[in-house]
Design a protein around this motif. Structure first.
Motif, PDB file in Angstrom:
ATOM      1  N   PHE A  14     -41.224 -49.826 -10.979  1.00 49.46           N
ATOM      2  CA  PHE A  14     -41.382 -48.524 -10.334  1.00 49.46           C
ATOM      3  C   PHE A  14     -41.322 -48.668  -8.813  1.00 49.46           C
ATOM      4  O   PHE A  14     -41.848 -49.631  -8.249  1.00 49.46           O
ATOM      5  N   ASN A  15     -40.665 -47.715  -8.164  1.00 48.85           N
ATOM      6  CA  ASN A  15     -40.560 -47.662  -6.703  1.00 48.85           C
ATOM      7  C   ASN A  15     -39.810 -48.855  -6.123  1.00 48.85           C
ATOM      8  O   ASN A  15     -40.052 -49.247  -4.973  1.00 48.85           O
ATOM      9  N   TYR A  16     -38.889 -49.401  -6.889  1.00 42.80           N
ATOM     10  CA  TYR A  16     -38.061 -50.504  -6.398  1.00 42.80           C
ATOM     11  C   TYR A  16     -36.926 -49.944  -5.527  1.00 42.80           C
ATOM     12  O   TYR A  16     -36.636 -48.748  -5.566  1.00 42.80           O
ATOM     13  N   PRO A  17     -36.260 -50.797  -4.757  1.00 43.05           N
ATOM     14  CA  PRO A  17     -35.132 -50.317  -3.937  1.00 43.05           C
ATOM     15  C   PRO A  17     -34.067 -49.661  -4.804  1.00 43.05           C
ATOM     16  O   PRO A  17     -33.916 -49.975  -5.992  1.00 43.05           O
ATOM     17  N   ASP A  18     -33.293 -48.756  -4.195  1.00 46.82           N
ATOM     18  CA  ASP A  18     -32.285 -48.006  -4.941  1.00 46.82           C
ATOM     19  C   ASP A  18     -30.923 -48.692  -4.954  1.00 46.82           C
ATOM     20  O   ASP A  18     -29.899 -48.049  -5.200  1.00 46.82           O
ATOM     21  N   ASP A  19     -30.904 -50.024  -4.716  1.00 45.94           N
ATOM     22  CA  ASP A  19     -29.642 -50.755  -4.738  1.00 45.94           C
ATOM     23  C   ASP A  19     -29.748 -52.072  -5.504  1.00 45.94           C
ATOM     24  O   ASP A  19     -28.943 -52.974  -5.302  1.00 45.94           O
ATOM     25  N   VAL A  20     -30.732 -52.204  -6.396  1.00 44.89           N
ATOM     26  CA  VAL A  20     -30.935 -53.469  -7.093  1.00 44.89           C
ATOM     27  C   VAL A  20     -29.833 -53.712  -8.117  1.00 44.89           C
ATOM     28  O   VAL A  20     -29.150 -52.788  -8.571  1.00 44.89           O
ATOM     29  N   TYR A  21     -29.660 -54.961  -8.493  1.00 49.26           N
ATOM     30  CA  TYR A  21     -28.669 -55.369  -9.493  1.00 49.26           C
ATOM     31  C   TYR A  21     -29.278 -55.169 -10.876  1.00 49.26           C
ATOM     32  O   TYR A  21     -30.407 -55.609 -11.145  1.00 49.26           O
ATOM     33  N   VAL A  22     -28.543 -54.516 -11.776  1.00 41.64           N
ATOM     34  CA  VAL A  22     -29.075 -54.221 -13.107  1.00 41.64           C
ATOM     35  C   VAL A  22     -28.051 -54.557 -14.192  1.00 41.64           C
ATOM     36  O   VAL A  22     -26.846 -54.678 -13.934  1.00 41.64           O
ATOM     37  N   TYR A  52     -34.595 -41.628 -10.748  1.00 39.09           N
ATOM     38  CA  TYR A  52     -35.190 -42.765 -10.035  1.00 39.09           C
ATOM     39  C   TYR A  52     -36.592 -43.015 -10.588  1.00 39.09           C
ATOM     40  O   TYR A  52     -37.385 -42.080 -10.744  1.00 39.09           O
ATOM     41  N   PHE A  53     -36.893 -44.268 -10.901  1.00 31.96           N
ATOM     42  CA  PHE A  53     -38.192 -44.614 -11.486  1.00 31.96           C
ATOM     43  C   PHE A  53     -39.228 -44.778 -10.372  1.00 31.96           C
ATOM     44  O   PHE A  53     -39.424 -45.860  -9.828  1.00 31.96           O
ATOM     45  N   ASP A  54     -39.898 -43.667 -10.061  1.00 34.18           N
ATOM     46  CA  ASP A  54     -40.920 -43.663  -9.016  1.00 34.18           C
ATOM     47  C   ASP A  54     -42.300 -43.542  -9.645  1.00 34.18           C
ATOM     48  O   ASP A  54     -42.488 -43.818 -10.835  1.00 34.18           O
ATOM     49  N   THR A  55     -43.293 -43.131  -8.844  1.00 35.97           N
ATOM     50  CA  THR A  55     -44.667 -43.034  -9.334  1.00 35.97           C
ATOM     51  C   THR A  55     -44.808 -41.979 -10.424  1.00 35.97           C
ATOM     52  O   THR A  55     -45.648 -42.117 -11.321  1.00 35.97           O
ATOM     53  N   ASP A  56     -44.009 -40.922 -10.391  1.00 35.68           N
ATOM     54  CA  ASP A  56     -44.080 -39.914 -11.443  1.00 35.68           C
ATOM     55  C   ASP A  56     -43.723 -40.525 -12.801  1.00 35.68           C
ATOM     56  O   ASP A  56     -44.378 -40.248 -13.810  1.00 35.68           O
ATOM     57  N   VAL A  57     -42.686 -41.348 -12.844  1.00 37.39           N
ATOM     58  CA  VAL A  57     -42.322 -42.003 -14.096  1.00 37.39           C
ATOM     59  C   VAL A  57     -43.406 -42.981 -14.509  1.00 37.39           C
ATOM     60  O   VAL A  57     -43.734 -43.117 -15.700  1.00 37.39           O
ATOM     61  N   GLN A  58     -43.985 -43.662 -13.536  1.00 35.75           N
ATOM     62  CA  GLN A  58     -45.098 -44.570 -13.834  1.00 35.75           C
ATOM     63  C   GLN A  58     -46.264 -43.801 -14.461  1.00 35.75           C
ATOM     64  O   GLN A  58     -46.872 -44.258 -15.439  1.00 35.75           O
ATOM     65  N   ASN A  59     -46.564 -42.631 -13.937  1.00 36.25           N
ATOM     66  CA  ASN A  59     -47.645 -41.819 -14.498  1.00 36.25           C
ATOM     67  C   ASN A  59     -47.310 -41.355 -15.915  1.00 36.25           C
ATOM     68  O   ASN A  59     -48.196 -41.291 -16.783  1.00 36.25           O
TER      69      ASN A  59
END
Length: 337
Positions: free
Chosen positions: A236-244, A320-327
């Motif tokens: 969650f809240n990782y950079p928006d350019d990571v390798y996946v 985007y997996f931010d705090t809302d998705v974490q909640n």
């Protein structure tokens, strides 16, 4: 963001049932004073125990019906967010992956970009094919999903449009997850939904910025899902350019939905939305498949950092997996079956 929860499976009997939808107390482990705890649940008149669900839904999903199920496409709709680009809403955090009780035997997945130079990767038992019936239009559909680690060891990540249809205002029923589905074979069994949870932003508005869902599944033969196949972590809240590594079951031309396909590369922000994009040919049926950060080709585990949601075939977008998705995840992580 408020969430919506459906006690699933209980409407999945082959006979007609009456579904009642009403506000319900927050799930265990949540704070009733917070908006994220304000959930809605639906209950039916048929049996609510695992044995009843497995019998009735298991009878529904014959091999023939699975073969006829069609991809649950998510149309490329205008985004509704006013954000200039996805951005963290809290500190970087993660949930660790979990190994299965027994090391699985696996084979290679298929590269969705055969002209790419990326090395072959193994298919993951944590990734599977999702099947469900939409009572709104009477059709059977397929999506993709992924087992994720949690206290309850029974959570599947997928897309919101794979659990709820805002156009017809109904939850999906007869919902099952088949990890490592392979041309009709189900080597790790069939796992039946006990509870479906998604955001109000998807439930009320069909907003693809909120097209995320988590599904709690019943035990199978008294075994929990993650103990059987392993569970990916979450990021969650990782950079928006990571390798996946993106894995799913695309089921429209040129794919047939019978085996796992993957792509690898960097995600990028989708401007004027709360989404990230990934360029790869993954057609309908891949919806709900995980964006896996740090996928390990030996452990066959990674960190779910997104789910295939919408977009043209050559591009897959994910909220985007931010705090809302974490909640949202925290809301269901302790729900035991």
């Amino acid at each position: 963001m408020r969430t919506r929860t459906f006690l699933a499976g209980i409407t999945a009997a082959l006979t007609a049932v009456t579904v009642l939808t009403a506000p319900a107390p927050a799930l265990a482990g949540t704070d009733p004073a917070t908006p994220a705890s304000s959930v809605a649940r639906a209950a039916g008149t048929s049996g609510t125990d695992a044995a009843t669900i497995q019998k009735t839904v298991g009878a529904y999903w014959t091999a023939e019906r699975m073969a006829r199920a069609i991809p649950a496409d998510a149309p490329d709709v205008p985004v509704k967010s006013e954000k200039p680009a996805p951005a963290p809403t809290g500190p970087v955090s993660s949930v660790a992956p979990a190994e299965p009780g027994k090391k699985p035997t696996v084979t290679a997945g298929r590269n969705a970009r055969p002209d790419a130079s990326a090395a072959a990767i193994n298919a993951s038992p944590t990734v599977g094919k999702v099947f469900f019936h939409n009572p709104g239009d009477g059709s059977d559909y397929v999506c993709s999903g992924s087992a994720v680690n949690s206290t309850s060891k029974n959570v599947v990540s997928t897309a919101g449009h794979c659990v709820y249809d805002p156009d017809n205002d109904n939850w999906m029923d007869n919902w099952v997850f088949v990890p490592y589905y392979d041309h009709g074979a189900r080597p790790y069994g069939t796992w039946y939904a006990a509870q479906l949870t998604t955001f109000n932003g998807w439930f009320d508005d069909g907003d693809y910025d909120w097209d995320v869902a988590f599904v709690n599944v019943w035990r199978t033969s008294n075994t929990r899902l993650v103990d059987r196949v392993g569970g990916n972590g979450l990021a969650f809240n990782y950079p928006d350019d990571v390798y996946v590594t993106v894995i799913g079951y695309p089921a429209e031309d040129p794919f047939d939905g019978e085996w796992q396909y993957y792509c690898q590369g960097n995600i990028y922000p989708r401007w004027f939305s709360d989404q990230v994009g990934f360029d790869c040919l993954l057609t309908g049926g891949a919806s709900g498949g995980p964006f896996l950060y740090e996928y390990n080709n030996t452990s066959l585990l990674g960190y779910v950092n997104g789910v295939v949601s919408n977009g043209p075939p050559e591009t897959s977008y994910s909220p985007y997996f931010d705090t809302d998705v974490q909640n949202l995840y925290n809301l269901v992580a302790n729900y035991t079956t």
